[in-house]
Design a protein around this motif. Sequence first.
Motif, mmCIF file in Angstrom:
data_model
loop_
_atom_site.group_PDB
_atom_site.id
_atom_site.type_symbol
_atom_site.label_atom_id
_atom_site.label_comp_id
_atom_site.label_asym_id
_atom_site.label_seq_id
_atom_site.Cartn_x
_atom_site.Cartn_y
_atom_site.Cartn_z
ATOM 1 N N ARG A 120 11.272 9.736 -2.973
ATOM 2 C CA ARG A 120 10.339 9.947 -4.079
ATOM 3 C C ARG A 120 8.915 9.944 -3.550
ATOM 4 O O ARG A 120 8.548 9.059 -2.786
ATOM 5 C CB ARG A 120 10.413 8.800 -5.087
ATOM 6 N N PRO A 121 8.108 10.895 -4.007
ATOM 7 C CA PRO A 121 6.668 10.797 -3.739
ATOM 8 C C PRO A 121 6.011 10.002 -4.870
ATOM 9 O O PRO A 121 6.230 10.280 -6.040
ATOM 10 C CB PRO A 121 6.203 12.255 -3.748
ATOM 11 N N ILE A 122 5.251 9.001 -4.518
ATOM 12 C CA ILE A 122 4.599 8.152 -5.521
ATOM 13 C C ILE A 122 3.145 7.934 -5.121
ATOM 14 O O ILE A 122 2.851 7.603 -3.978
ATOM 15 C CB ILE A 122 5.309 6.780 -5.641
ATOM 16 N N THR A 123 2.263 8.123 -6.077
ATOM 17 C CA THR A 123 0.860 7.763 -5.922
ATOM 18 C C THR A 123 0.540 6.794 -7.051
ATOM 19 O O THR A 123 0.634 7.150 -8.217
ATOM 20 C CB THR A 123 -0.055 8.998 -6.015
ATOM 21 N N GLN A 124 0.197 5.575 -6.698
ATOM 22 C CA GLN A 124 0.034 4.528 -7.705
ATOM 23 C C GLN A 124 -1.074 3.573 -7.302
ATOM 24 O O GLN A 124 -1.175 3.182 -6.146
ATOM 25 C CB GLN A 124 1.351 3.756 -7.847
ATOM 26 N N GLY A 125 -1.867 3.172 -8.261
ATOM 27 C CA GLY A 125 -2.856 2.130 -8.051
ATOM 28 C C GLY A 125 -2.206 0.770 -8.231
ATOM 29 O O GLY A 125 -1.408 0.569 -9.138
ATOM 30 N N LEU A 126 -2.525 -0.147 -7.341
ATOM 31 C CA LEU A 126 -2.017 -1.518 -7.436
ATOM 32 C C LEU A 126 -3.191 -2.447 -7.725
ATOM 33 O O LEU A 126 -4.286 -2.253 -7.202
ATOM 34 C CB LEU A 126 -1.323 -1.930 -6.142
ATOM 35 N N PRO A 127 -2.967 -3.469 -8.552
ATOM 36 C CA PRO A 127 -4.069 -4.369 -8.926
ATOM 37 C C PRO A 127 -4.579 -5.204 -7.753
ATOM 38 O O PRO A 127 -3.931 -5.310 -6.711
ATOM 39 C CB PRO A 127 -3.445 -5.250 -10.013
ATOM 40 N N PRO A 128 -5.741 -5.827 -7.935
ATOM 41 C CA PRO A 128 -6.363 -6.607 -6.866
ATOM 42 C C PRO A 128 -5.484 -7.716 -6.292
ATOM 43 O O PRO A 128 -5.614 -8.042 -5.111
ATOM 44 C CB PRO A 128 -7.608 -7.195 -7.527
ATOM 45 N N ALA A 129 -4.605 -8.295 -7.084
ATOM 46 C CA ALA A 129 -3.758 -9.377 -6.571
ATOM 47 C C ALA A 129 -2.899 -8.893 -5.405
ATOM 48 O O ALA A 129 -2.750 -9.592 -4.390
ATOM 49 C CB ALA A 129 -2.875 -9.919 -7.682
ATOM 50 N N TYR A 130 -2.334 -7.702 -5.522
ATOM 51 C CA TYR A 130 -1.510 -7.161 -4.442
ATOM 52 C C TYR A 130 -2.376 -6.757 -3.251
ATOM 53 O O TYR A 130 -1.968 -6.912 -2.101
ATOM 54 C CB TYR A 130 -0.680 -5.972 -4.930
ATOM 55 N N ALA A 131 -3.570 -6.251 -3.519
ATOM 56 C CA ALA A 131 -4.492 -5.903 -2.433
ATOM 57 C C ALA A 131 -4.849 -7.150 -1.629
ATOM 58 O O ALA A 131 -4.824 -7.127 -0.398
ATOM 59 C CB ALA A 131 -5.749 -5.251 -2.994
ATOM 60 N N GLY A 132 -5.164 -8.221 -2.322
ATOM 61 C CA GLY A 132 -5.505 -9.467 -1.641
ATOM 62 C C GLY A 132 -4.365 -9.991 -0.791
ATOM 63 O O GLY A 132 -4.562 -10.409 0.358
ATOM 64 N N ARG A 133 -3.166 -9.965 -1.345
ATOM 65 C CA ARG A 133 -1.994 -10.416 -0.579
ATOM 66 C C ARG A 133 -1.768 -9.547 0.653
ATOM 67 O O ARG A 133 -1.453 -10.056 1.733
ATOM 68 C CB ARG A 133 -0.744 -10.392 -1.453
ATOM 69 N N LEU A 134 -1.936 -8.244 0.487
ATOM 70 C CA LEU A 134 -1.719 -7.318 1.604
ATOM 71 C C LEU A 134 -2.762 -7.535 2.699
ATOM 72 O O LEU A 134 -2.416 -7.604 3.886
ATOM 73 C CB LEU A 134 -1.762 -5.881 1.088
ATOM 74 N N PHE A 135 -4.027 -7.677 2.328
ATOM 75 C CA PHE A 135 -5.083 -7.901 3.316
ATOM 76 C C PHE A 135 -4.904 -9.245 4.019
ATOM 77 O O PHE A 135 -5.087 -9.345 5.232
ATOM 78 C CB PHE A 135 -6.463 -7.840 2.672
ATOM 79 N N ASP A 136 -4.560 -10.280 3.260
ATOM 80 C CA ASP A 136 -4.356 -11.600 3.857
ATOM 81 C C ASP A 136 -3.192 -11.585 4.843
ATOM 82 O O ASP A 136 -3.280 -12.159 5.929
ATOM 83 C CB ASP A 136 -4.112 -12.655 2.773
ATOM 84 N N ALA A 137 -2.106 -10.933 4.463
ATOM 85 C CA ALA A 137 -0.939 -10.859 5.343
ATOM 86 C C ALA A 137 -1.274 -10.061 6.604
ATOM 87 O O ALA A 137 -0.885 -10.448 7.713
ATOM 88 C CB ALA A 137 0.238 -10.228 4.611
ATOM 89 N N HIS A 138 -1.989 -8.978 6.443
ATOM 90 C CA HIS A 138 -2.365 -8.156 7.601
ATOM 91 C C HIS A 138 -3.267 -8.938 8.551
ATOM 92 O O HIS A 138 -3.092 -8.892 9.772
ATOM 93 C CB HIS A 138 -3.049 -6.877 7.123
#
Length: 184
Positions: A120-138
């Motif tokens: 599936r091709p998906i383009t989706q905005g994710l809220p800041p909570a997921y962005a924060g988790r992703l940046f912290d994990a990275h």
Amino acid sequence: MGFVADSLTRADAAHVTRPMPKSAAAQMRYLVKQVKGTRAAAELLGVTQRTVERYVTGQLKHPRPALAERLAAEVRARWQPRVRDRARRQAATTGGIYVDTRARFGFTAAPGSTDDPRLRPITQGLPPAYAGRLFDAHAAGATEQQLQEIVAEGLQEIYFRDRGRRADGLMVEFTDIDYIDVDY
């Protein structure tokens, strides 16, 4: 690196405000200044200290492709850290991230639903909570699998479950990634 980590690195590079030094001498001078010495730069690049000194003074101008790639990568990783941190902080607190991907999504859901994985091709905005988790994990050095799980959880909640309004209990498997681009 992997799909998600590379995508985060590309997204970081999109937020710099000045171009990175282009010549090998300018890149080497910048790296020497950042790591505080020619010896540290030489160890980082896997060359001798004298080689680094020759690039800094301009005696050498054209590095071999492998060295040029390592040098550019090290400079890119250190280029404008405060600008990139500010952009990440804004995405993690107010803006969120946008994920554009084509991957195989499979489901664990109620009987009678289509749970066959499909591309599936998906383009989706994710809220800041997921962005924060992703940046912290990275930043903490998470594995590619852990980064993919965070993205999959975000897509599961926002795209497939529509923020809890439908498909309660649906679990999404995010595999066989063709490409993924993260933007913020």
